[in-house]
Write an enzyme that holds these catalytic residues in place. Structure first.
Site, PDB file in Angstrom:
ATOM      1  N   ASN A   2      -2.286   7.028   0.174  1.00 11.83           N
ATOM      2  CA  ASN A   2      -2.723   6.339  -1.049  1.00 11.83           C
ATOM      3  C   ASN A   2      -4.190   5.907  -0.963  1.00 11.83           C
ATOM      4  OD1 ASN A   2      -0.319   6.600  -2.481  1.00 11.83           O
ATOM      5  ND2 ASN A   2       0.561   4.730  -1.589  1.00 11.83           N
ATOM      6  N   TYR A   6       5.251   2.760  15.014  1.00 14.61           N
ATOM      7  CA  TYR A   6       3.852   2.302  14.959  1.00 14.61           C
ATOM      8  C   TYR A   6       2.921   3.372  15.539  1.00 14.61           C
ATOM      9  CZ  TYR A   6      -0.136  -0.901  15.694  1.00 14.61           C
ATOM     10  OH  TYR A   6      -1.366  -1.516  15.687  1.00 14.61           O
ATOM     11  N   GLY A  61      -6.465   8.933  -0.999  1.00 15.31           N
ATOM     12  CA  GLY A  61      -6.526   9.481  -2.362  1.00 15.31           C
ATOM     13  C   GLY A  61      -7.504   8.672  -3.210  1.00 15.31           C
ATOM     14  N   VAL A 107       0.807  -1.234   0.000  1.00 15.31           N
ATOM     15  CA  VAL A 107       0.000   0.000   0.000  1.00 15.31           C
ATOM     16  C   VAL A 107       0.837   1.280   0.000  1.00 15.31           C
ATOM     17  CG1 VAL A 107      -2.070  -1.019   1.032  1.00 15.31           C
ATOM     18  CG2 VAL A 107      -0.317   0.019   2.525  1.00 15.31           C
TER      19      VAL A 107
END
Ligand code: NAD
Ligand code: UDP
Length: 321
Positions: free
Chosen positions: A104, A150, A107, A64
């Site tokens: 991503n 994280y 978007g 991703v």
């Protein structure tokens, strides 16, 4: 407005992981088309082996952190290693997965004008000074420690979700997940429930980090998935962030003793050093989930552990499906 009871084409990133595979299974059972996207970093094809032949299921190996061009009606963004051992293995990639992965997927949601859910985490509260943790608490997070890749990655992802909502009117949902366990956790992923069960079944020492007085609240995976579905189906006005977890709170020592007793194991307890920045206490305040989603966990720890122990027993004896 989209009817969230109707059949749709859904994208699940991280769908070959522990939680993702349960989600894919459940979404298929609801009648949806499921596109599972995963780079198999911590997930495995074994987790989705039983779904591969399903006519409404498709698997795509993809990272991703690279753009993805697909046409879907809804996005569930789960891609990210969740176990401290795994996310600290390649911390730069962990931050990239959370941050670039979120950009991503947001978007994509913006272009498709579709709803998107983020699998956030109780780690956004860090080592909390407020107990139990309500969503209004801003957290106590070290930004330069071993867990930061994280914690800060997930915090930044939440920031991006809310900025895409404010700036581009993206239809977002943010779930803050507390420690979740169940079948299909990776046996070597280092998380406490899988570690203790595997150690107890193998008769090897149960590794307690520190004195075992730190607490966690454990949610069985089926309960979490139910909460996910309710959040995704909630009206657009309810974005979260909302805590999803089981408020039952146990010390790690109590968990060790419970697992030893339930397995009937001869394992001894071995005390090892506490990792840096290990949160001392964690318990969700779930009043928002109760009020807004009508959700609360149904499966008590003993019941969930029983199912999880049965899974690992079968896995270790080579009989797991
Ligand atoms: P997991 O490690 O089993 O699953 C994560 C999945 O994401 C894996 O299949 C992995 O291969 C995939 N992945 C990782 N990086 C990727 C990338 N760059 N591109 C595509 N796929 C990638 O962990 P899980 O417990 O199933 O967690 C799922 C999600 O829920 C994660 O986002 C995690 O942060 C969140 N979460 C889980 C818990 C929990 O207790 N299980 C608690 C809080 C939050
Ligand atoms: N832990 C432990 N022994 C283990 C694995 C974990 O005592 O073999 C402890 C860990 O230090 C933490 C808690 O169990 O305090 C939960 O750890 P986990 O990695 O499952 O998730 P975390 O909530 O820390 O992200």
């Amino acid at each position: 407005m989209r009817n969230y009871d109707s059949t749709r084409c859904v994208l699940v990133t991280g769908g070959a992981g522990f939680v993702g595979s349960h989600l894919c299974e459940r979404l298929l059972a609801c009648g949806h088309e499921v596109l599972c996207v995963d780079n198999l970093f911590t997930g495995s094809k074994r987790n989705i082996a039983h779904l591969l032949a399903h006519p409404r299921f498709e698997f795509l190996r993809h990272d991703v952190t690279f753009p993805l061009y697909v046409e879907v009606d809804e996005i569930w963004n789960l891609a990210c290693p969740a176990s401290p051992v795994h996310y600290q293995h390649d911390p730069v990639q962990t931050t990239k997965t959370s941050v670039i992965g979120a950009i991503n997927m947001l978007g994509l949601a913006k272009r498709l004008r579709c709803r998107i859910l983020q699998a956030s985490t109780s780690e956004v509260y860090g080592d909390p000074s407020i107990h139990p943790q309500p969503e209004q608490y801003w957290g106590n997070v070290n930004c330069i420690g071993p867990r930061s890749c994280y914690d800060e990655g997930k915090r930044c992802a939440e920031t991006l979700f809310f900025d895409y909502q404010r700036q581009h009117d993206v239809d977002i949902k943010v779930a803050r997940i507390f420690n979740t366990y169940g079948p299909r956790m990776h046996p070597n992923d280092g998380r406490v429930v899988s570690n203790f069960i595997v150690q107890a079944l193998q008769g090897s020492p149960i590794t307690i980090y520190g004195e075992g007085q730190q607490t966690r609240s454990f949610c069985y995976v089926d309960d979490l998935i139910e909460g996910f579905l309710k959040l995704m189906a909630a009206p657009k006005g309810f974005t979260g962030p909302v805590n999803l977890g089981n408020p039952g709170e146990f010390t790690i020592r109590e968990l060790a003793e419970k697992v030893i007793a339930m397995v009937g194991s001869k394992s001894t307890i071995q005390f090892l050093p506490l990792p840096a920045d290990d949160p001392r206490q964690r318990k969700p305040d779930i009043s928002q989930a109760r009020a807004q989603l009508g959700w609360e966990p149904q499966i008590a720890l003993d019941q969930g552990l029983q199912k999880t122990i049965a899974y690992f027993e079968a896995l270790l004896s080579g009989k797991a499906g």
